[in-house]
Design a protein around this motif. Structure first.
Motif, PDB file in Angstrom:
ATOM      1  N   ALA A  81     -34.361 -18.183 -91.057  1.00 19.16           N
ATOM      2  CA  ALA A  81     -34.921 -19.358 -90.384  1.00 19.16           C
ATOM      3  C   ALA A  81     -35.940 -20.053 -91.267  1.00 19.16           C
ATOM      4  N   ALA A  82     -36.788 -19.264 -91.941  1.00 19.00           N
ATOM      5  CA  ALA A  82     -37.802 -19.851 -92.819  1.00 19.00           C
ATOM      6  C   ALA A  82     -37.168 -20.576 -93.995  1.00 19.00           C
ATOM      7  N   LYS A  83     -36.039 -20.070 -94.487  1.00 18.87           N
ATOM      8  CA  LYS A  83     -35.348 -20.704 -95.609  1.00 18.87           C
ATOM      9  C   LYS A  83     -34.411 -21.813 -95.170  1.00 18.87           C
ATOM     10  N   GLY A  84     -34.065 -21.840 -93.883  1.00 19.59           N
ATOM     11  CA  GLY A  84     -33.190 -22.893 -93.379  1.00 19.59           C
ATOM     12  C   GLY A  84     -31.719 -22.648 -93.642  1.00 19.59           C
ATOM     13  N   TYR A  85     -31.313 -21.393 -93.807  1.00 20.80           N
ATOM     14  CA  TYR A  85     -29.897 -21.074 -94.014  1.00 20.80           C
ATOM     15  C   TYR A  85     -29.211 -21.004 -92.651  1.00 20.80           C
ATOM     16  N   VAL A  86     -28.597 -22.117 -92.248  1.00 22.94           N
ATOM     17  CA  VAL A  86     -28.084 -22.264 -90.889  1.00 22.94           C
ATOM     18  C   VAL A  86     -26.937 -21.295 -90.619  1.00 22.94           C
ATOM     19  N   GLU A  87     -26.016 -21.121 -91.564  1.00 23.51           N
ATOM     20  CA  GLU A  87     -24.862 -20.242 -91.343  1.00 23.51           C
ATOM     21  C   GLU A  87     -25.301 -18.810 -91.085  1.00 23.51           C
ATOM     22  N   ILE A  88     -26.284 -18.344 -91.847  1.00 26.14           N
ATOM     23  CA  ILE A  88     -26.768 -16.975 -91.637  1.00 26.14           C
ATOM     24  C   ILE A  88     -27.491 -16.880 -90.300  1.00 26.14           C
ATOM     25  N   VAL A  89     -28.255 -17.923 -89.940  1.00 25.92           N
ATOM     26  CA  VAL A  89     -28.934 -17.936 -88.638  1.00 25.92           C
ATOM     27  C   VAL A  89     -27.919 -17.804 -87.511  1.00 25.92           C
ATOM     28  N   LYS A  90     -26.816 -18.537 -87.599  1.00 23.67           N
ATOM     29  CA  LYS A  90     -25.780 -18.462 -86.560  1.00 23.67           C
ATOM     30  C   LYS A  90     -25.196 -17.067 -86.455  1.00 23.67           C
ATOM     31  N   GLU A  91     -24.868 -16.461 -87.611  1.00 23.70           N
ATOM     32  CA  GLU A  91     -24.275 -15.123 -87.599  1.00 23.70           C
ATOM     33  C   GLU A  91     -25.239 -14.102 -86.979  1.00 23.70           C
ATOM     34  N   LEU A  92     -26.503 -14.214 -87.309  1.00 24.41           N
ATOM     35  CA  LEU A  92     -27.491 -13.278 -86.772  1.00 24.41           C
ATOM     36  C   LEU A  92     -27.682 -13.481 -85.268  1.00 24.41           C
ATOM     37  N   LEU A  93     -27.667 -14.728 -84.827  1.00 30.02           N
ATOM     38  CA  LEU A  93     -27.842 -15.007 -83.401  1.00 30.02           C
ATOM     39  C   LEU A  93     -26.631 -14.548 -82.591  1.00 30.02           C
ATOM     40  N   LEU A  94     -25.443 -14.625 -83.171  1.00 34.57           N
ATOM     41  CA  LEU A  94     -24.258 -14.140 -82.474  1.00 34.57           C
ATOM     42  C   LEU A  94     -24.329 -12.633 -82.242  1.00 34.57           C
ATOM     43  N   VAL A  95     -24.952 -11.931 -83.194  1.00 32.07           N
ATOM     44  CA  VAL A  95     -25.076 -10.473 -83.064  1.00 32.07           C
ATOM     45  C   VAL A  95     -26.168 -10.101 -82.075  1.00 32.07           C
ATOM     46  N   ASN A  96     -27.350 -10.741 -82.191  1.00 35.15           N
ATOM     47  CA  ASN A  96     -28.470 -10.384 -81.309  1.00 35.15           C
ATOM     48  C   ASN A  96     -29.398 -11.590 -81.149  1.00 35.15           C
ATOM     49  N   PRO A  97     -29.181 -12.434 -80.124  1.00 36.16           N
ATOM     50  CA  PRO A  97     -30.040 -13.616 -79.947  1.00 36.16           C
ATOM     51  C   PRO A  97     -31.469 -13.273 -79.544  1.00 36.16           C
ATOM     52  N   ASP A  98     -31.689 -12.042 -79.044  1.00 35.16           N
ATOM     53  CA  ASP A  98     -33.047 -11.664 -78.629  1.00 35.16           C
ATOM     54  C   ASP A  98     -34.019 -11.551 -79.798  1.00 35.16           C
ATOM     55  N   MET A  99     -33.496 -11.511 -81.011  1.00 33.52           N
ATOM     56  CA  MET A  99     -34.390 -11.442 -82.167  1.00 33.52           C
ATOM     57  C   MET A  99     -35.214 -12.727 -82.329  1.00 33.52           C
ATOM     58  N   CYS A 100     -34.820 -13.788 -81.593  1.00 35.64           N
ATOM     59  CA  CYS A 100     -35.612 -15.038 -81.607  1.00 35.64           C
ATOM     60  C   CYS A 100     -37.014 -14.811 -81.052  1.00 35.64           C
ATOM     61  N   LEU A 101     -37.169 -13.784 -80.209  1.00 34.67           N
ATOM     62  CA  LEU A 101     -38.439 -13.571 -79.522  1.00 34.67           C
ATOM     63  C   LEU A 101     -39.341 -12.564 -80.221  1.00 34.67           C
ATOM     64  N   VAL A 102     -38.881 -11.985 -81.338  1.00 35.91           N
ATOM     65  CA  VAL A 102     -39.646 -10.941 -82.023  1.00 35.91           C
ATOM     66  C   VAL A 102     -40.733 -11.574 -82.885  1.00 35.91           C
ATOM     67  N   LEU A 103     -41.946 -11.040 -82.773  1.00 35.86           N
ATOM     68  CA  LEU A 103     -43.076 -11.519 -83.582  1.00 35.86           C
ATOM     69  C   LEU A 103     -43.226 -10.656 -84.829  1.00 35.86           C
ATOM     70  N   ASP A 104     -43.474 -11.287 -85.971  1.00 35.15           N
ATOM     71  CA  ASP A 104     -43.743 -10.516 -87.184  1.00 35.15           C
ATOM     72  C   ASP A 104     -45.206 -10.092 -87.220  1.00 35.15           C
ATOM     73  N   SER A 105     -45.653  -9.531 -88.334  1.00 35.47           N
ATOM     74  CA  SER A 105     -47.030  -9.036 -88.427  1.00 35.47           C
ATOM     75  C   SER A 105     -48.053 -10.159 -88.336  1.00 35.47           C
ATOM     76  N   ASN A 106     -47.639 -11.395 -88.594  1.00 34.77           N
ATOM     77  CA  ASN A 106     -48.534 -12.546 -88.460  1.00 34.77           C
ATOM     78  C   ASN A 106     -48.455 -13.197 -87.089  1.00 34.77           C
ATOM     79  N   GLY A 107     -47.699 -12.576 -86.191  1.00 36.69           N
ATOM     80  CA  GLY A 107     -47.595 -13.101 -84.839  1.00 36.69           C
ATOM     81  C   GLY A 107     -46.710 -14.325 -84.728  1.00 36.69           C
ATOM     82  N   ARG A 108     -45.671 -14.427 -85.555  1.00 34.29           N
ATOM     83  CA  ARG A 108     -44.798 -15.592 -85.541  1.00 34.29           C
ATOM     84  C   ARG A 108     -43.348 -15.176 -85.342  1.00 34.29           C
TER      85      ARG A 108
END
Length: 463
Positions: free
Chosen positions: A69-96
């Motif tokens: 998402a940070a790099k803007g690679y849309v195809e990879i974002v789609k593939e990852l969301l198809l596998v597990n869309p809940d990862m959209c809600l995960v916060l990293d160590s910086n709270g983002r």
């Protein structure tokens, strides 16, 4: 690293469990690396072989979706969301979340996919209470702001969400003077233009009390059209003080008006004495000029006209002592033209010492705030400038060839005389001023009458 699917398949044939061991001693999984470098085909094969890689986090708490998402690679974002869309809600160590990173970087297409797969991701806040809208405005990402506004268009409350400092997105846009974003928020959302932050300021008050900018007038017009209040808290306090002062001065003004009617004179004029830090400006100018002159004079002493000898020359090729020996590092001019070298060094040293004297006086902490002391410093500066002018003349004559010197001499002398004449005129004028001050100070000349701040001009009587 290369994104080679062929090599991946060969490695998997050789060792089907290699994906279980590949990141056992590393922070990032192969999927993290593929997402970071944009190898979409490689990432897709990894997800087909081991889907649980999509949930793996590195030591920074980032998933592969964060990186894509940070790099803007849309195809990879789609593939990852198809596998597990809940990862959209995960916060990293910086709270983002991945959506926050896409908003910060302005990756609109990736941001749109994240919102499409998981609309509630737009409501997730950072540790500082910032939404994706706040992050878009803070990083001047208008495209990301538009995408997020469209996704939450029906939620007026979220558009007006405030961070931990009580700032809405309009507060931030005004503070950063982002005119296009301000226009977009006002024209396309139901943003509250008179909302106050934790310090009690509206967006208009932040504009009026912040640093000045060329865009201030346009921003002010936009806010006023949207219904923002024109008067800030600071202005209202100042105006209330002015009202009190006017009420207190009213009896005096009435009395002055009565005097005017009796004397039939011109209106009373108040002369406001403007405060000018004359001495402060002079000190700053003297410090700059003195530092520059001292630097140039120091450089000239180390590199005199003609340079220095590059090698020792005491004996000839036969070993016999030479008539004019010299040593490396010594001035060429000192051997070839001793008189001009002495004049050059004396004048240059005079300019150098005078400049250092000015610097020393300015930083000494002595009470140099009176005009008489400033005049003394200016006299020293004139000495430095005059000496430096003469130094330039000596150096110019020394390095000029003889066949050019005759033509150059007349022009140089004329220029030198004009420059020294100007210095002399300024010096003489200030000497006269100092003499007049001395005579007034000790009563030899009647001092000027001080004019009152309030005076009345009387018309002449023809009789």
């Amino acid at each position: 690293m290369e994104g080679s699917v062929t090599l991946l398949l060969e490695l998997l044939r050789e060792n089907p469990n290699i994906l279980d061991k590949a990141h056992s001693f590393l922070s990032d999984t192969p999927l993290h690396v593929a997402a970071l470098l944009g190898h979409s085909a490689f990432a897709k094969h990894l997800l087909n072989k081991k889907p649980e890689l999509a949930t793996e986090l590195n030591t920074h708490g980032s998933s592969a979706l964060h990186m894509a998402a940070a790099k803007g690679y849309v195809e990879i974002v789609k593939e990852l969301l198809l596998v597990n869309p809940d990862m959209c809600l995960v916060l990293d160590s910086n709270g983002r979340t991945p959506l926050h990173l896409a908003a910060i970087k302005g990756k609109v297409e990736a941001l749109t996919e994240l919102v499409r797969f998981k609309p509630e991701a737009t409501r997730v806040l950072t540790a500082g209470g910032e939404s994706g809208l706040h992050l878009s405005v803070k990083n001047n990402r208008l495209g990301a702001l538009k995408a997020l506004v469209e996704s939450v268009a029906e939620d007026d409350q979220f558009v007006n969400w405030r961070d931990s400092d009580g700032n809405s997105v309009l507060h931030i846009a005004v503070a950063k003077k982002q005119l296009e974003m301000i226009r977009y928020l006002i024209n396309n959302t139901k943003i509250e233009v008179n909302a106050r932050n934790a310090n009690g300021f509206t967006a208009m008050e932040l504009l009026l009390n912040g640093p000045r900018d060329l865009r201030d007038m346009e921003i002010k017009e936009c806010l006023e059209k949207a219904g923002a209040s024109r008067m800030s808290k600071v202005q209202s306090i100042a105006n209330s003080r002015d009202i009190v002062e006017v009420e207190e001065d009213m009896p005096q003004r009435q009395e002055e008006s009565a005097i005017l009617k009796k004397t039939d004179s011109k209106p009373i004029v108040k002369k406001h004495k403007q405060h000018t830090d004359w001495l402060g400006r002079k000190r700053s100018a003297l410090m700059v000029v003195a530092s520059l002159l001292a630097t140039v004079a120091f450089s000239a002493s180390l590199s005199p006209p003609g340079g220095v000898w590059q090698e020792d020359y005491t004996v000839d090729s036969d070993g016999n002592p030479v008539e004019h020996p010299h040593k490396a590092g010594l001035s060429v001019m000192a051997d070839t033209d001793p008189q001009k070298y002495q004049a050059f060094m004396i004048l240059n040293t005079l300019a150098f010492i005078a400049s250092l004297s000015i610097i020393l006086l300015l930083i000494s902490g002595l009470p140099m705030r009176k005009r008489r002391f400033m005049w003394i410093q200016m006299v020293i500066m004139w000495v430095a400038i005059s000496a430096f002018t003469a130094t330039y003349y000596v150096a110019l004559i020394e390095i000029t060839p003889r066949h050019v010197k005759a033509t150059l001499f007349s022009v140089t002398v004329a220029s030198l005389m004009i420059g020294l004449g100007m210095i002399g005129v300024v010096f003489l004028g200030n000497v006269i001023r100092m003499c007049l001050w001395f005579l007034r100070e000790y009563g030899y000349i009647k001092p000027k009458e001080k004019q009152d701040s309030l005076y009345v001009e009387e018309e002449e009587n023809d009789e």
